[in-house]
Design an enzyme around this catalytic site. Sequence first.
Site, PDB file in Angstrom:
ATOM      1  N   CYS A  95      60.257  42.453 -47.880  1.00 47.48           N
ATOM      2  CA  CYS A  95      59.754  41.221 -48.497  1.00 47.48           C
ATOM      3  C   CYS A  95      59.611  41.385 -50.020  1.00 47.48           C
ATOM      4  O   CYS A  95      58.924  42.297 -50.492  1.00 47.48           O
ATOM      5  CB  CYS A  95      58.413  40.837 -47.882  1.00 47.48           C
ATOM      6  SG  CYS A  95      57.775  39.309 -48.580  1.00 47.48           S
ATOM      7  N   LYS A 149      62.826  46.661 -40.723  1.00 44.47           N
ATOM      8  CA  LYS A 149      63.721  45.790 -41.490  1.00 44.47           C
ATOM      9  C   LYS A 149      63.594  46.135 -42.967  1.00 44.47           C
ATOM     10  O   LYS A 149      62.488  46.139 -43.506  1.00 44.47           O
ATOM     11  CB  LYS A 149      63.359  44.330 -41.235  1.00 44.47           C
ATOM     12  CG  LYS A 149      64.282  43.329 -41.905  1.00 44.47           C
ATOM     13  CD  LYS A 149      64.127  41.957 -41.263  1.00 44.47           C
ATOM     14  CE  LYS A 149      64.982  40.898 -41.925  1.00 44.47           C
ATOM     15  NZ  LYS A 149      64.483  40.448 -43.216  1.00 44.47           N
ATOM     16  N   HIS A 163      69.121  44.104 -44.560  1.00 47.80           N
ATOM     17  CA  HIS A 163      69.546  42.963 -45.380  1.00 47.80           C
ATOM     18  C   HIS A 163      70.329  43.575 -46.545  1.00 47.80           C
ATOM     19  O   HIS A 163      69.764  44.344 -47.329  1.00 47.80           O
ATOM     20  CB  HIS A 163      68.296  42.202 -45.833  1.00 47.80           C
ATOM     21  CG  HIS A 163      68.581  41.100 -46.797  1.00 47.80           C
ATOM     22  ND1 HIS A 163      67.598  40.372 -47.424  1.00 47.80           N
ATOM     23  CD2 HIS A 163      69.751  40.587 -47.260  1.00 47.80           C
ATOM     24  CE1 HIS A 163      68.142  39.465 -48.219  1.00 47.80           C
ATOM     25  NE2 HIS A 163      69.444  39.583 -48.142  1.00 47.80           N
ATOM     26  N   ASN A 216      72.416  42.133 -41.760  1.00 48.12           N
ATOM     27  CA  ASN A 216      71.814  40.837 -42.096  1.00 48.12           C
ATOM     28  C   ASN A 216      72.174  40.447 -43.526  1.00 48.12           C
ATOM     29  O   ASN A 216      72.276  41.296 -44.402  1.00 48.12           O
ATOM     30  CB  ASN A 216      70.289  40.937 -41.912  1.00 48.12           C
ATOM     31  CG  ASN A 216      69.523  39.776 -42.527  1.00 48.12           C
ATOM     32  OD1 ASN A 216      68.708  39.977 -43.428  1.00 48.12           O
ATOM     33  ND2 ASN A 216      69.788  38.577 -42.073  1.00 48.12           N
ATOM     34  N   GLY A 217      72.312  39.127 -43.702  1.00 48.03           N
ATOM     35  CA  GLY A 217      72.468  38.585 -45.039  1.00 48.03           C
ATOM     36  C   GLY A 217      73.751  37.809 -45.233  1.00 48.03           C
ATOM     37  O   GLY A 217      74.847  38.308 -44.974  1.00 48.03           O
ATOM     38  N   GLU A 218      73.560  36.508 -45.613  1.00 53.14           N
ATOM     39  CA  GLU A 218      74.703  35.710 -46.098  1.00 53.14           C
ATOM     40  C   GLU A 218      75.739  35.397 -45.013  1.00 53.14           C
ATOM     41  O   GLU A 218      76.910  35.218 -45.309  1.00 53.14           O
ATOM     42  CB  GLU A 218      75.334  36.473 -47.269  1.00 53.14           C
ATOM     43  CG  GLU A 218      75.820  35.647 -48.444  1.00 53.14           C
ATOM     44  CD  GLU A 218      74.767  34.781 -49.135  1.00 53.14           C
ATOM     45  OE1 GLU A 218      73.569  35.097 -49.094  1.00 53.14           O
ATOM     46  OE2 GLU A 218      75.174  33.762 -49.709  1.00 53.14           O
ATOM     47  N   GLY A 224      69.679  34.301 -40.628  1.00 57.02           N
ATOM     48  CA  GLY A 224      68.509  33.683 -41.248  1.00 57.02           C
ATOM     49  C   GLY A 224      68.824  32.260 -41.674  1.00 57.02           C
ATOM     50  O   GLY A 224      68.916  31.342 -40.860  1.00 57.02           O
ATOM     51  N   ARG A 225      69.077  32.069 -42.988  1.00 57.19           N
ATOM     52  CA  ARG A 225      69.255  30.710 -43.506  1.00 57.19           C
ATOM     53  C   ARG A 225      70.413  29.968 -42.840  1.00 57.19           C
ATOM     54  O   ARG A 225      70.359  28.744 -42.690  1.00 57.19           O
ATOM     55  CB  ARG A 225      69.446  30.780 -45.029  1.00 57.19           C
ATOM     56  CG  ARG A 225      68.179  31.217 -45.761  1.00 57.19           C
ATOM     57  CD  ARG A 225      68.493  31.679 -47.162  1.00 57.19           C
ATOM     58  NE  ARG A 225      69.433  32.786 -47.131  1.00 57.19           N
ATOM     59  CZ  ARG A 225      70.242  33.125 -48.129  1.00 57.19           C
ATOM     60  NH1 ARG A 225      70.223  32.441 -49.255  1.00 57.19           N
ATOM     61  NH2 ARG A 225      71.066  34.153 -48.004  1.00 57.19           N
TER      62      ARG A 225
HETATM   63  C1  LIG Z   1      61.987  31.414 -46.787  1.00 58.08           C
HETATM   64  C2  LIG Z   1      62.253  32.815 -46.306  1.00 58.08           C
HETATM   65  C3  LIG Z   1      61.252  33.500 -45.630  1.00 58.08           C
HETATM   66  C4  LIG Z   1      61.494  34.809 -45.201  1.00 58.08           C
HETATM   67  N1  LIG Z   1      60.499  35.466 -44.490  1.00 58.08           N
HETATM   68  C5  LIG Z   1      60.731  36.729 -44.023  1.00 58.08           C
HETATM   69  C6  LIG Z   1      59.754  37.410 -43.236  1.00 58.08           C
HETATM   70  O1  LIG Z   1      58.669  36.892 -42.908  1.00 58.08           O
HETATM   71  N2  LIG Z   1      60.048  38.681 -42.829  1.00 58.08           N
HETATM   72  C7  LIG Z   1      61.244  39.291 -43.145  1.00 58.08           C
HETATM   73  O2  LIG Z   1      61.469  40.438 -42.758  1.00 58.08           O
HETATM   74  N3  LIG Z   1      62.186  38.643 -43.844  1.00 58.08           N
HETATM   75  C8  LIG Z   1      61.966  37.395 -44.281  1.00 58.08           C
HETATM   76  N4  LIG Z   1      62.953  36.739 -44.965  1.00 58.08           N
HETATM   77  C9  LIG Z   1      64.273  37.371 -45.118  1.00 58.08           C
HETATM   78  C10 LIG Z   1      65.215  36.961 -43.985  1.00 58.08           C
HETATM   79  O3  LIG Z   1      64.751  37.440 -42.739  1.00 58.08           O
HETATM   80  C11 LIG Z   1      66.632  37.518 -44.222  1.00 58.08           C
HETATM   81  O4  LIG Z   1      66.556  38.903 -44.310  1.00 58.08           O
HETATM   82  C12 LIG Z   1      67.259  36.958 -45.495  1.00 58.08           C
HETATM   83  O5  LIG Z   1      67.062  35.565 -45.593  1.00 58.08           O
HETATM   84  C13 LIG Z   1      68.757  37.265 -45.538  1.00 58.08           C
HETATM   85  O6  LIG Z   1      69.409  36.706 -44.428  1.00 58.08           O
HETATM   86  P1  LIG Z   1      70.209  35.300 -44.531  1.00 58.08           P
HETATM   87  O7  LIG Z   1      71.147  35.447 -45.704  1.00 58.08           O
HETATM   88  O8  LIG Z   1      70.885  35.190 -43.190  1.00 58.08           O
HETATM   89  O9  LIG Z   1      69.194  34.246 -44.780  1.00 58.08           O
HETATM   90  C14 LIG Z   1      62.743  35.439 -45.429  1.00 58.08           C
HETATM   91  C15 LIG Z   1      63.741  34.719 -46.098  1.00 58.08           C
HETATM   92  C16 LIG Z   1      63.516  33.433 -46.532  1.00 58.08           C
HETATM   93  C17 LIG Z   1      64.636  32.703 -47.253  1.00 58.08           C
END
Ligand SMILES: Cc1cc2nc3c(=O)[nH]c(=O)nc-3n(C[C@H](O)[C@H](O)[C@H](O)COP(=O)(O)O)c2cc1C
Length: 319
Positions: free
Chosen positions: A101, A142, A171, A203-205, A227-228
């Site tokens: 985080c 993570k 990530h 993970n990521g993107e 994630g997103r």
């Molecule tokens: C709004 C937001 C909140 C997030 N909250 C957490 C969280 O509580 N714990 C965590 O490990 N990662 C958190 N992340 C990271 C995501 O789990 C993930 O690692 C990151 O968005 C990259 O993946 P993506 O590109 O598929 O979104 C958060 C990301 C976003 C954008």
Amino acid sequence: MQLNRIILAPMEGVLDYYVRQILTEINQFDYCVTEFVRVTQHKLSNRTFYRLCPELYNEGKTLSGTPVRVQLLGQSPEWMAENAIKALELGSYGIDINFGCPAKTVVGSHGGAYLLQYPDQIFNIVTQVRTAIGAIPILSVKIRLGWDDKSRCYEIAEAIEQAGANEIIIHGRTKTDGYKAEKIDWSTIGKIKQKLTIPVIANGEIFSIADAQNCLTQSQTNDIMLGRGILNIPNLANKIRFKHSPLNWQEVMQLLLRYAMTPIEDAKPLYHSARIKQWLAYLRQNYPQASILIPEIRQLKSQNEICNFLKTKLDNKSN
Ligand SMILES: Cc1cc2nc3c(=O)[nH]c(=O)nc-3n(C[C@H](O)[C@H](O)[C@H](O)COP(=O)(O)O)c2cc1C
């Protein structure tokens, strides 16, 4: 690489119990991770765990049967261990520890990604949690690739494996990279994987089938976390796994209406409108119709108004 597992990412303030409910119903996820809960110098109450993860009332599963893992974020090995035991006693499907985080308040109090600068502390936390929970429960960790560079990513990952984690979720960006798309680095995840024996989840993107394939190839993993992307296309996991077509706009609107209609205990007055606006902001990446709704929804305050608005749009099919 062959795809094996797809995991729903933790997203604090976004992927709450209600969204997990909806997304696990329309996708086949292997498990979900909750939003993080901050661990300081005390044992969290049952109430805190049940609020974070109401699935604990259902043997740690969503209503459609997907297991849910509680995520802890903290820097005290003792209190992380105590709270891990408690989450497991309440029925969490294993424990996940957050060392990724980047939020200012979190790193300012020496938690989350801050600890990527101190692999020894990561080792101590994971070791103490593993010792406390015993050998059986699943323990995942993570991380990001580092704080401001990737030079210590192997050391961090090896410390996590040696400390007894069962799997590591990476990530593929550093803390300093933030969420910059061009910084995503799946191939370093692959290099880390070569040094480990435990499963690595990339993970990521990942926003499309092509992204998932590229990620699997470059990271040499079989497991991915979304994630997103799943908020942009709510059935992205099944699109990737089964080549399903993306939901059409009417189907997405039905999901939004369902979310808007959910009675949320202790909800603040603007909770529903804020959350629906937030989801629309993700959806507009793939559904241009979402951009049209955002300014209209912005005018609405109460849950009733939002539900009526979405129902009218659905009935008219004019959105
Ligand atoms: C709004 C937001 C909140 C997030 N909250 C957490 C969280 O509580 N714990 C965590 O490990 N990662 C958190 N992340 C990271 C995501 O789990 C993930 O690692 C990151 O968005 C990259 O993946 P993506 O590109 O598929 O979104 C958060 C990301 C976003 C954008």
